[in-house]
Design a protein around this motif. Structure first.
Motif, PDB file in Angstrom:
ATOM      1  N   GLU B 290       1.039  -1.308  -0.004  1.00  0.00           N
ATOM      2  CA  GLU B 290       0.027   0.022   0.070  1.00  0.00           C
ATOM      3  C   GLU B 290       0.918   1.282   0.162  1.00  0.00           C
ATOM      4  OE1 GLU B 290      -3.044   1.607  -0.906  1.00  0.00           O
ATOM      5  OE2 GLU B 290      -3.142  -0.551  -0.662  1.00  0.00           O
ATOM      6  N   ALA B 291       0.797   2.006  -1.000  1.00  0.00           N
ATOM      7  CA  ALA B 291       1.618   3.179  -1.365  1.00  0.00           C
ATOM      8  C   ALA B 291       1.075   4.477  -1.589  1.00  0.00           C
ATOM      9  CB  ALA B 291       2.881   2.832  -2.312  1.00  0.00           C
ATOM     10  N   ASP B 292       1.383   5.588  -1.345  1.00  0.00           N
ATOM     11  CA  ASP B 292       0.709   6.760  -1.858  1.00  0.00           C
ATOM     12  C   ASP B 292       1.965   8.073  -2.133  1.00  0.00           C
ATOM     13  OD1 ASP B 292      -1.347   8.202  -2.695  1.00  0.00           O
ATOM     14  OD2 ASP B 292      -2.381   8.206  -0.643  1.00  0.00           O
ATOM     15  N   LEU B 293       1.500   8.674  -2.920  1.00  0.00           N
ATOM     16  CA  LEU B 293       2.461   9.771  -3.368  1.00  0.00           C
ATOM     17  C   LEU B 293       2.332  10.945  -2.119  1.00  0.00           C
ATOM     18  CD1 LEU B 293       4.402  10.606  -5.639  1.00  0.00           C
ATOM     19  CD2 LEU B 293       2.378  12.141  -6.170  1.00  0.00           C
ATOM     20  N   ALA B 294       3.603  11.151  -1.535  1.00  0.00           N
ATOM     21  CA  ALA B 294       3.688  12.267  -0.622  1.00  0.00           C
ATOM     22  C   ALA B 294       4.209  13.546  -1.011  1.00  0.00           C
ATOM     23  CB  ALA B 294       4.697  11.991   0.633  1.00  0.00           C
ATOM     24  N   ALA B 295       4.954  13.592  -1.909  1.00  0.00           N
ATOM     25  CA  ALA B 295       5.405  14.919  -2.411  1.00  0.00           C
ATOM     26  C   ALA B 295       6.126  14.521  -4.004  1.00  0.00           C
ATOM     27  CB  ALA B 295       6.239  15.560  -1.677  1.00  0.00           C
ATOM     28  N   ALA B 296       6.174  15.421  -4.843  1.00  0.00           N
ATOM     29  CA  ALA B 296       6.671  15.245  -6.038  1.00  0.00           C
ATOM     30  C   ALA B 296       6.912  16.672  -6.689  1.00  0.00           C
ATOM     31  CB  ALA B 296       5.631  14.474  -7.097  1.00  0.00           C
ATOM     32  N   THR B 297       8.134  16.707  -7.581  1.00  0.00           N
ATOM     33  CA  THR B 297       8.362  17.855  -8.457  1.00  0.00           C
ATOM     34  C   THR B 297       8.756  17.032  -9.645  1.00  0.00           C
ATOM     35  OG1 THR B 297       9.459  19.049  -6.471  1.00  0.00           O
ATOM     36  CG2 THR B 297      10.047  19.626  -8.753  1.00  0.00           C
ATOM     37  N   VAL B 298       7.990  17.618 -10.847  1.00  0.00           N
ATOM     38  CA  VAL B 298       8.440  17.004 -11.844  1.00  0.00           C
ATOM     39  C   VAL B 298       8.540  18.281 -12.795  1.00  0.00           C
ATOM     40  CG1 VAL B 298       7.450  15.669 -13.757  1.00  0.00           C
ATOM     41  CG2 VAL B 298       6.911  15.006 -11.307  1.00  0.00           C
ATOM     42  N   GLU B 299       9.565  18.278 -13.914  1.00  0.00           N
ATOM     43  CA  GLU B 299       9.971  19.488 -14.327  1.00  0.00           C
ATOM     44  C   GLU B 299      10.287  18.679 -15.862  1.00  0.00           C
ATOM     45  OE1 GLU B 299      10.857  22.738 -13.845  1.00  0.00           O
ATOM     46  OE2 GLU B 299      10.693  22.696 -11.619  1.00  0.00           O
ATOM     47  N   THR B 300       9.858  19.529 -16.763  1.00  0.00           N
ATOM     48  CA  THR B 300      10.548  19.121 -18.051  1.00  0.00           C
ATOM     49  C   THR B 300      11.892  19.974 -18.393  1.00  0.00           C
ATOM     50  OG1 THR B 300       8.461  18.835 -19.078  1.00  0.00           O
ATOM     51  CG2 THR B 300      10.099  18.900 -20.737  1.00  0.00           C
ATOM     52  N   ILE B 301      12.991  19.252 -18.358  1.00  0.00           N
ATOM     53  CA  ILE B 301      14.257  19.999 -18.597  1.00  0.00           C
ATOM     54  C   ILE B 301      14.924  19.369 -19.794  1.00  0.00           C
ATOM     55  CG2 ILE B 301      16.532  20.548 -17.576  1.00  0.00           C
ATOM     56  CD1 ILE B 301      14.843  20.145 -14.660  1.00  0.00           C
ATOM     57  N   ALA B 302      15.270  20.330 -20.709  1.00  0.00           N
ATOM     58  CA  ALA B 302      15.981  19.840 -21.633  1.00  0.00           C
ATOM     59  C   ALA B 302      15.313  18.695 -22.349  1.00  0.00           C
ATOM     60  CB  ALA B 302      17.592  19.190 -21.552  1.00  0.00           C
ATOM     61  N   GLY B 303      14.009  19.063 -22.570  1.00  0.00           N
ATOM     62  CA  GLY B 303      13.231  17.991 -23.378  1.00  0.00           C
ATOM     63  C   GLY B 303      12.892  16.616 -22.882  1.00  0.00           C
ATOM     64  N   ARG B 304      13.072  16.805 -21.526  1.00  0.00           N
ATOM     65  CA  ARG B 304      13.044  15.431 -20.747  1.00  0.00           C
ATOM     66  C   ARG B 304      12.189  15.542 -19.300  1.00  0.00           C
ATOM     67  NH1 ARG B 304      17.518  10.786 -20.147  1.00  0.00           N
ATOM     68  NH2 ARG B 304      18.675  12.296 -21.400  1.00  0.00           N
ATOM     69  N   ARG B 305      11.473  14.699 -19.271  1.00  0.00           N
ATOM     70  CA  ARG B 305      10.522  14.791 -17.950  1.00  0.00           C
ATOM     71  C   ARG B 305      11.450  14.252 -16.918  1.00  0.00           C
ATOM     72  NH1 ARG B 305       5.323  15.390 -16.900  1.00  0.00           N
ATOM     73  NH2 ARG B 305       4.856  13.550 -15.884  1.00  0.00           N
ATOM     74  N   VAL B 306      11.826  15.058 -15.913  1.00  0.00           N
ATOM     75  CA  VAL B 306      12.417  14.500 -14.707  1.00  0.00           C
ATOM     76  C   VAL B 306      11.849  14.899 -13.589  1.00  0.00           C
ATOM     77  CG1 VAL B 306      14.770  14.447 -16.003  1.00  0.00           C
ATOM     78  CG2 VAL B 306      14.019  16.474 -14.934  1.00  0.00           C
ATOM     79  N   GLY B 307      11.966  14.192 -12.446  1.00  0.00           N
ATOM     80  CA  GLY B 307      11.429  14.621 -11.186  1.00  0.00           C
ATOM     81  C   GLY B 307      11.911  13.750 -10.014  1.00  0.00           C
ATOM     82  N   ARG B 308      11.525  14.160  -8.870  1.00  0.00           N
ATOM     83  CA  ARG B 308      11.683  13.462  -7.486  1.00  0.00           C
ATOM     84  C   ARG B 308      10.525  13.495  -7.129  1.00  0.00           C
ATOM     85  NH1 ARG B 308      15.775  17.289  -4.524  1.00  0.00           N
ATOM     86  NH2 ARG B 308      16.104  15.565  -3.206  1.00  0.00           N
ATOM     87  N   LEU B 309      10.241  12.165  -6.523  1.00  0.00           N
ATOM     88  CA  LEU B 309       9.084  11.603  -5.967  1.00  0.00           C
ATOM     89  C   LEU B 309       9.399  11.498  -4.271  1.00  0.00           C
ATOM     90  CD1 LEU B 309       7.413   9.318  -8.482  1.00  0.00           C
ATOM     91  CD2 LEU B 309       7.732  11.847  -8.721  1.00  0.00           C
TER      92      LEU B 309
END
Lengths: 227, 337
Positions: B290-309
């Motif tokens: 059982e998991a849920d998202l607590a926080a996330a930052t998602v950006e499109t940088i240099a044409g690539r979707r990157v993030g930290r969750l």
């Protein structure tokens, strides 16, 4: 001695004939020395600033020697300086009396004063502006002519106004050693012969001249200031 | 335009070292810094205050003499040049400053003309070039305004036009947006990108703002204590969760610790088998965690979707299994709290 029957104010020939001439002499020696001071003071001010440790051409020896000469010039009371350099005055002007001769000590007294004011104005030009010009490939002469002097101009104009007013003050002292002008008239008639009307008229004229110089100086400084 | 007849990088820095020595102290401001910037690329140099950014820019332009190393522009080592040769080489750089450094005594047009006067252009050519540049930065109507009558953003536009005036090969920007508000920063960065696209000019941006790097850089160098800590193409550096730039450029606001187990996960790594937030949660739930998202930052940088969750686990005993699963999917999990 003075008697009640003596003509006073606008019946007094000292005021009607003497004062206009004296005013002219004061203006002539002040303006003459101001013009020469403006040129020499900017020159010495630029040398002082550019040769300083933070300047664009650091020259420690030149800076120290020039600084010392300027300081000596500034520390001498004008009355003493004026008498001390009489031989130089005679050499340059050919005489030691009259307003033309007085231009010499007035200039010698005012240049160190104005040079320091110029130096201060130059120092206030931000180093970023100098660096930006240097990065364009500007020579030191370019930097001085196109950046330092134009950017410091409002301060230099204000400094020149202060200097001219000081010169008018000194010029009155010049009267003490035969320089003529309003100072001489005020002293020989107003003080020595107790003609209070002459004294008051001379003072009023001096105040008006100084006010005019200040107003004109402020206007010019504002006109060249685009900050 | 890009000069294709010239090969090799627009700017190459090799083992640049600068040691400041005073009696009793020795400070290494730059420690064997190397970097190579290809033509038409936007390269960001980032680092905290004191990392050596300012010293680097001063060495690049010959304002400061490095202790050792080379700065090669168009095949010439700037560090060996003096006098007239150095002044000529400096014209290969256009510099944009944090506070624009415009002359208050000159109008916008005359500020832009200054580098041309210095380079000896005649009046007619200067006027034509200045008009062209004012148009390029969108300030044709403010030609006769003095800097004091312009906003911060407009002043910086004049600064950029001035930097471009003598047709330099490299635009060197020293904290170009640090004194501007967010909206103005955006418009200045857009202008820089547009200039690169239209003129093919090489841009080096020194900054401490992560947003500047995120928005316009192609490659990035992270400086710390005068040395290069990380360097590479922005897309690659940022997708690698082990880099400091990954953390700095994708800031994650972590909620306060409340006893729940949280796993930090990197999104966008090229090796990862799962590429979306939903996919990650589904991967865990599929295995009965059982998991849920607590926080996330998602950006499109240099044409690539990157993030930290930050993934929150309902049951602490599933931590090991969840970590293994995420690890197998090459999502670089780390137990956060």
């Amino acid at each position: 001695m003075r008697f009640g029957t003596d003509p006073t104010w606008f019946d007094n020939p000292v005021i009607t004939d003497g004062l206009p001439t004296a005013l002219w002499e004061t203006l002539a020696m002040s303006i003459g020395s101001a013009l020469i001071t403006a040129v020499l003071g900017v020159l010495v001010g630029v040398l002082l600033h550019n040769s300083s440790p933070g300047g664009i051409t650091p020259q420690p020896t030149l800076n120290r020697v020039l600084g010392a000469v300027v300081n000596v010039g500034r520390s001498l009371p004008f009355l003493i300086l004026m008498i001390a350099i009489i031989p130089i005055t005679r050499f340059i002007a050919g005489t030691t009396i009259g307003w033309r001769a007085m231009v010499v000590p007035l200039t010698v007294g005012a240049v160190p004063f104005f040079a320091r004011l110029v130096e201060t104005s130059l120092r206030e030009v931000s180093s970023g502006k100098v660096e930006a010009a240097t990065m364009m490939g500007a020579t030191r002469w370019d930097v001085t002519r196109k950046v330092l002097l134009p950017e410091a101009l409002p301060g230099i104009v204000a400094g020149l106004t202060t200097t001219v007013i000081a010169l008018i003050g000194y010029s009155a002292m010049a009267g003490a050693v035969g320089g003529g002008g309003l100072g001489a008239t005020a002293m020989s008639y107003g003080y020595n012969r107790f003609q209070t009307d002459v004294m008051i008229a001379a003072v009023v004229l001096l105040v008006i001249v100084v006010q005019l110089v200040q107003v004109v100086g402020d206007r010019v400084a504002r006109a060249v200031d685009h900050r | 335009m890009v000069d294709h007849s010239q090969t090799g990088p627009a700017l190459a820095v090799r083992d640049l070292t600068k040691v400041f020595e005073t009696p009793g102290s020795r400070v290494t401001a730059l420690d064997a810094v190397s970097l190579s910037v290809p033509r038409g690329e936007i390269h960001g140099i980032v680092g905290r205050s004191g990392a050596g950014k300012s010293t680097l820019i001063r060495c690049l332009t010959g304002l400061e003499l490095p202790t050792s190393g080379e700065v090669v522009v168009a095949g010439e080592d700037i560090t060996r040049l003096r006098g007239a040769e150095l002044r000529a080489a400096r014209r290969r750089f256009g510099v944009v400053y944090q506070h624009a450094n415009l002359l208050d005594s000159r109008t916008a047009a005359d500020n832009i003309a200054l580098p041309l006067e210095v380079a000896g252009w005649d009046r007619g050519d200067r006027d034509a070039r200045v008009a062209e540049l004012l148009d390029l930065v969108g300030l044709s109507d403010r030609a006769q305004s003095h800097p004091g009558q312009l906003s911060g953003g407009q002043q910086q536009r004049v600064g950029i036009a001035r930097a471009l005036a003598a047709r330099p090969e490299i635009l060197l920007c020293d904290e170009p947006t640090s004194a501007l508000d967010a909206a103005t920063t955006g418009s200045i960065l857009a202008l820089l990108r547009e200039l690169r696209d239209r003129l093919g000019i090489t841009v080096v941006i020194i900054t401490h703002e992560p947003s500047v790097v995120r928005e316009i850089c192609d490659a990035v160098t992270l400086l710390g204590d005068g040395a290069v800590l990380e360097q590479g193409r922005l897309g690659e550096v940022i997708a690698d969760p082990s880099t400091r730039l990954h953390r700095e450029l994708i800031p994650l606001v972590e909620p306060e610790s409340d006893g729940l187990v949280r796993l930090q996960v990197a999104l966008g790594h090229p090796d990862a088998t799962v590429g979306s937030i939903d996919g990650i949660i589904a991967l865990l739930r599929h295995e009965g965690i059982e998991a849920d998202l607590a926080a996330a930052t998602v950006e499109t940088i240099a044409g690539r979707r990157v993030g930290r969750l930050l993934v929150e686990l309902a049951d602490a005993s599933t931590t090991e299994r969840a970590r293994d699963l995420l690890d197998q999917a090459r999502l670089h999990p780390e137990v956060a709290a």
